[in-house]
Design a protein around this motif. Structure first.
Motif, PDB file in Angstrom:
ATOM      1  N   GLY A  16       0.835  -1.204   0.000  1.00  0.00           N
ATOM      2  CA  GLY A  16       0.000   0.000   0.000  1.00  0.00           C
ATOM      3  C   GLY A  16       0.864   1.246   0.000  1.00  0.00           C
ATOM      4  O   GLY A  16       1.858   1.319  -0.733  1.00  0.00           O
ATOM      5  N   PRO A  17       0.525   2.234   0.831  1.00  0.00           N
ATOM      6  CA  PRO A  17       1.288   3.488   0.878  1.00  0.00           C
ATOM      7  C   PRO A  17       2.760   3.248   1.204  1.00  0.00           C
ATOM      8  O   PRO A  17       3.104   2.310   1.930  1.00  0.00           O
ATOM      9  N   LEU A  18       3.609   4.113   0.686  1.00  0.00           N
ATOM     10  CA  LEU A  18       5.055   3.986   0.865  1.00  0.00           C
ATOM     11  C   LEU A  18       5.441   4.101   2.335  1.00  0.00           C
ATOM     12  O   LEU A  18       5.012   5.017   3.039  1.00  0.00           O
ATOM     13  N   LYS A  19       6.274   3.161   2.790  1.00  0.00           N
ATOM     14  CA  LYS A  19       6.891   3.252   4.107  1.00  0.00           C
ATOM     15  C   LYS A  19       8.390   3.157   3.890  1.00  0.00           C
ATOM     16  O   LYS A  19       8.920   2.091   3.570  1.00  0.00           O
ATOM     17  N   LEU A  20       9.054   4.281   4.032  1.00  0.00           N
ATOM     18  CA  LEU A  20      10.460   4.407   3.667  1.00  0.00           C
ATOM     19  C   LEU A  20      11.252   4.973   4.827  1.00  0.00           C
ATOM     20  O   LEU A  20      10.847   5.951   5.459  1.00  0.00           O
ATOM     21  N   PHE A  21      12.406   4.349   5.103  1.00  0.00           N
ATOM     22  CA  PHE A  21      13.301   4.826   6.154  1.00  0.00           C
ATOM     23  C   PHE A  21      14.602   5.304   5.513  1.00  0.00           C
ATOM     24  O   PHE A  21      15.371   4.480   4.995  1.00  0.00           O
ATOM     25  N   PRO A  22      14.875   6.608   5.519  1.00  0.00           N
ATOM     26  CA  PRO A  22      16.154   7.080   4.989  1.00  0.00           C
ATOM     27  C   PRO A  22      17.300   6.635   5.877  1.00  0.00           C
ATOM     28  O   PRO A  22      17.156   6.543   7.098  1.00  0.00           O
TER      29      PRO A  22
END
Length: 301
Positions: A121-127
């Motif tokens: 689904g929606p983006l879950k991003l950890f820089p």
């Protein structure tokens, strides 16, 4: 009347199916365009002689990558043409980690990256923010994604059991005189990434770091048939250089870490004749690739 009632739902299904196919086609086209931009920017990051140009390209690379990953179903897009970054899916497809480097003018490196979770689904991003210069004891530090011991990864190993975690093998260009390689440990706490864990035999180290002369290359690979991480044993060229890791290099012997009950037991003096595929022919050291691309950089083997 019954025929009309049957026809209307069928029409709605066909319309929805067509719209879904159109959206998927549009997303794929958009991702392909983003990929083309990333390829161009990546080439500048690696090849351009001017440090400011490399940094500017990197800034645009980050923005373009984030925009691309916001595209629906981006996790399924492999970005195969983007050779300037390493893009690895975890063995269980839970996440993928994207990592790359930019060379500084003095021959050192800064690392960049991100972890994308497979949410469906929606983006879950950890820089991943390279905190290396400020980590005083990197081998003994548990950190989050904002205090990352930067590296460019080329292998993910999944370990299951009482403590489930992932082992990352990575290359870490260091200074004009020396290079590092890293055995990193990644786990998730409340769905957030955490780096470092004491899983290496009786050692209290949270990660394993190797440093050696930039004039040498070092073997560090995983042998899945034996649940074994194999690496070159590093030695100084003479007694006077024992305290100077910048002079260390492979001495033609091999050590390793053997996975036993969720922990990695140190094993020395491995007989490489009994280890399948002793040297990875499919792993391109990004440092060597950078040398090939930037032929004017000297002493960078």
């Amino acid at each position: 009347m019954r025929r009309s009632l049957v026809f209307v739902p069928l029409l709605l299904i066909l319309t929805h199916s067509f719209a879904q196919h159109t959206d998927e086609s549009s997303n794929l086209k958009r991702l392909s365009m983003y990929q083309d931009s990333l390829v161009t920017l990546g080439n500048i990051m690696i090849n351009n002689e001017n440090e400011l140009e490399r940094q500017n390209a990197n800034t645009m690379f980050v923005k373009t990558l984030v925009s691309a990953l916001k595209t629906p179903n981006s996790f399924l897009f492999q970005f195969d043409s983007v050779k300037s970054a390493s893009i690895l899916n975890s063995p269980d497809n839970r996440f993928r980690i994207i990592s790359w480097h930019v060379m500084n003018e003095d021959g050192s490196y800064r690392f960049y990256g991100a972890i994308q979770l497979n949410t469906g689904g929606p983006l879950k991003l950890f820089p991943l923010v390279d905190y290396s210069p400020l980590l005083q004891h990197p081998e003994d530090s548990v950190t989050d994604n904002r205090k990352w011991y930067g590296a460019q990864y080329y292998k993910i190993i999944r370990v299951t059991g009482d403590k489930s975690y992932y082992v990352l093998l990575g290359w870490k260009g260091y200074t004009v005189n020396s290079t590092k390689k890293v055995i990193e440990v990644l786990s998730f706490k409340n769905d957030k990434p955490q780096f470092g864990m004491q899983v290496f035999g009786t050692s209290r180290h949270d990660r394993i770091i190797f440093q050696y002369t930039r004039q040498a290359s070092m073997l560090l690979k995983y042998v899945p048939e034996d649940d074994l991480i194999v690496f070159d044993h590093l030695s100084p060229p003479d007694e006077k250089s024992k305290k100077d890791p910048e002079t260390y290099g492979p001495d033609l012997s091999y050590d390793g870490y053997k996975l036993i009950n969720g922990r990695w037991k140190y094993v020395d003096n491995l007989d490489m004749r009994n280890v399948p595929d002793g040297h990875d022919s499919d792993i391109t050291d990004p440092k060597k690739q950078a040398i090939q691309d930037r032929s004017s950089i000297q002493n960078n083997n």
